[in-house]
Design an enzyme around this catalytic site. Structure first.
Site, short mmCIF file in Angstrom:
data_model
loop_
_atom_site.label_atom_id
_atom_site.label_comp_id
_atom_site.label_asym_id
_atom_site.label_seq_id
_atom_site.Cartn_x
_atom_site.Cartn_y
_atom_site.Cartn_z
CB THR A 1 98.99 27.86 6.14
OG1 THR A 1 98.73 29.27 6.29
CG2 THR A 1 98.28 27.35 4.91
CB THR B 1 97.65 36.93 5.89
OG1 THR B 1 96.64 37.86 6.30
CG2 THR B 1 97.40 35.58 6.53
CG ASN C 1 92.53 34.01 5.76
OD1 ASN C 1 91.68 34.75 6.25
ND2 ASN C 1 93.83 34.10 6.07
CG LEU D 1 88.74 39.18 12.34
CD1 LEU D 1 88.90 40.59 12.92
CD2 LEU D 1 89.90 38.31 12.78
CB CYS E 1 92.55 41.20 10.86
SG CYS E 1 91.46 40.29 9.75
N GLY F 1 104.62 30.46 6.94
CA GLY F 1 105.03 29.36 6.07
C GLY F 1 105.83 28.27 6.74
CG ASN G 1 94.39 37.37 18.23
OD1 ASN G 1 93.52 38.16 17.91
ND2 ASN G 1 95.53 37.27 17.58
C1 SIN Z 1 90.45 36.50 9.43
O1 SIN Z 1 89.63 36.06 10.26
O2 SIN Z 1 90.06 37.15 8.44
C2 SIN Z 1 91.91 36.25 9.58
C3 SIN Z 1 92.45 36.77 10.86
C4 SIN Z 1 93.61 37.70 10.69
O3 SIN Z 1 94.12 37.87 9.59
O4 SIN Z 1 94.03 38.30 11.68
#
Ligand code: SIN
Length: 311
Positions: free
Chosen positions: A279, A206, A83, A87, A144, A257, A113
């Site tokens: 996910t 991630t 992804n 944000l 992020c 996961g 958050n």
């Molecule tokens: C995003 O909005 O890009 C994902 C959020 C994150 O990885 O913290």
């Protein structure tokens, strides 16, 4: 504050205490992977009556509103997703006016958050939520990978410590620091966050990755790179949770996961107190309840369907 009946799972009976918050079971959502407001519109009151998580972790809130990254924002992997969402959110003022009242009505504790691009921005966000009784705890997103600066505050132990030291005096609410796996030594960041006053840690966010458009061979994602999640990161998450659990004494919210009760059980055995489903909720919005039920059958094979949590 909540009961097993209100936690969404028909059978989950694994009462869990996390930073002084009583939860019906240890399964929560990963920030940004479950939109409780949209889900209520789609599924109606049944979603609230059978809320799939024991606490709700909101999508990241920033000080100013954000559009997010240009599309495409997702790339499907054989066992997961990349992804590059970036944000998108209404910003602090918009969140307080529009989202907080709806999220506060959920039958489970609310964890908000937050993320800022400077320590002052994070301090402003923490101060604003410190005053809100609707908020049970705060999660600091220092991890992020999808912002245009490319800067991940949480990749560096000293930067993380400075941030936590700055915001710690601003609230009595539990502060959870969300760690990045995109660090040389996530365990060192965890130790620094604990020493600076974090009450808990969450991991993993991630893992940075990318995909090329099969026709043009250019980056597929509008943000060029993105964050890899899903089953493909499960073994990495387990290793990092195991390592961090051996280096800190504060509770961990583990994710990466999780698709089945067995995955959640592995992360609890590795040292976590809570486990987040992320996910998997895109495929099945009720995955959290299923994982909680499966986990209950693993941990309490004697628990009968419909049995209520004691304590
Ligand atoms: C995003 O909005 O890009 C994902 C959020 C994150 O990885 O913290």
């Amino acid at each position: 504050m909540t009961s097993a009946a209100a936690s969404g799972s028909a059978t989950a009976a694994l009462p869990t205490r996390f930073c002084g918050i009583e939860l019906a079971h240890p399964i929560v959502n990963g920030s940004g992977t479950f939109d409780a407001i949209a889900a209520q519109r789609a599924f109606g009151p049944a979603l609230v009556e059978q809320f799939p998580f024991a606490a709700f972790v909101s999508k990241t809130v920033t000080l100013a509103p954000r559009e997010g990254n240009p599309p495409p924002r997702l790339w499907e992997l054989p066992a997961g997703l990349i992804n590059s969402i970036g944000l998108p959110n209404k910003g602090l003022a918009g969140y307080l006016t529009h989202d907080l009242p709806e999220l506060a009505a959920l039958p489970v504790p609310l964890i908000v958050n937050v993320m800022g691009f400077t320590r002052d921005e994070v301090a402003e966000l923490v101060s604003a939520f410190a005053e809100r009784d609707e908020v049970a705890a705060l999660e600091l997103n220092v991890s992020c990978p999808n912002v245009e600066t490319g800067l991940i505050m949480g990749a560096d132990p000293a930067e993380t410590a400075l941030l936590v030291e700055r915001v710690r005096p601003l609230t009595d609410k539990p502060l959870i620091v969300k760690l990045t796996p995109n660090a040389t030594d996530p365990g060192a960041v965890a130790v620094a966050a604990e020493a600076a006053g974090a009450d808990a840690l969450s991991l993993i966010n991630t893992i940075r990755g990318m995909a090329l458009d099969p026709r043009t061979h250019e980056p597929w994602l509008g943000g060029t790179t993105g964050g890899v999640s899903g089953a493909t990161v499960r073994a990495v998450a387990l290793a990092q949770v195991y390592d961090v659990a051996g280096r800190v004494s504060i509770p961990l919210v583990a994710m990466g996961g999780v698709q089945r009760g067995r995955d959640a059980d592995d992360l609890l055995r590795a040292g976590a107190t809570l486990v987040a489903v992320g996910t998997e909720s895109f495929r099945d919005p009720l995955a959290g309840a299923r994982v909680a039920d499966e986990l209950t059958r693993i941990r309490r094979p004697d628990a009968r369907p419909g049995a209520r949590a004691r304590g």
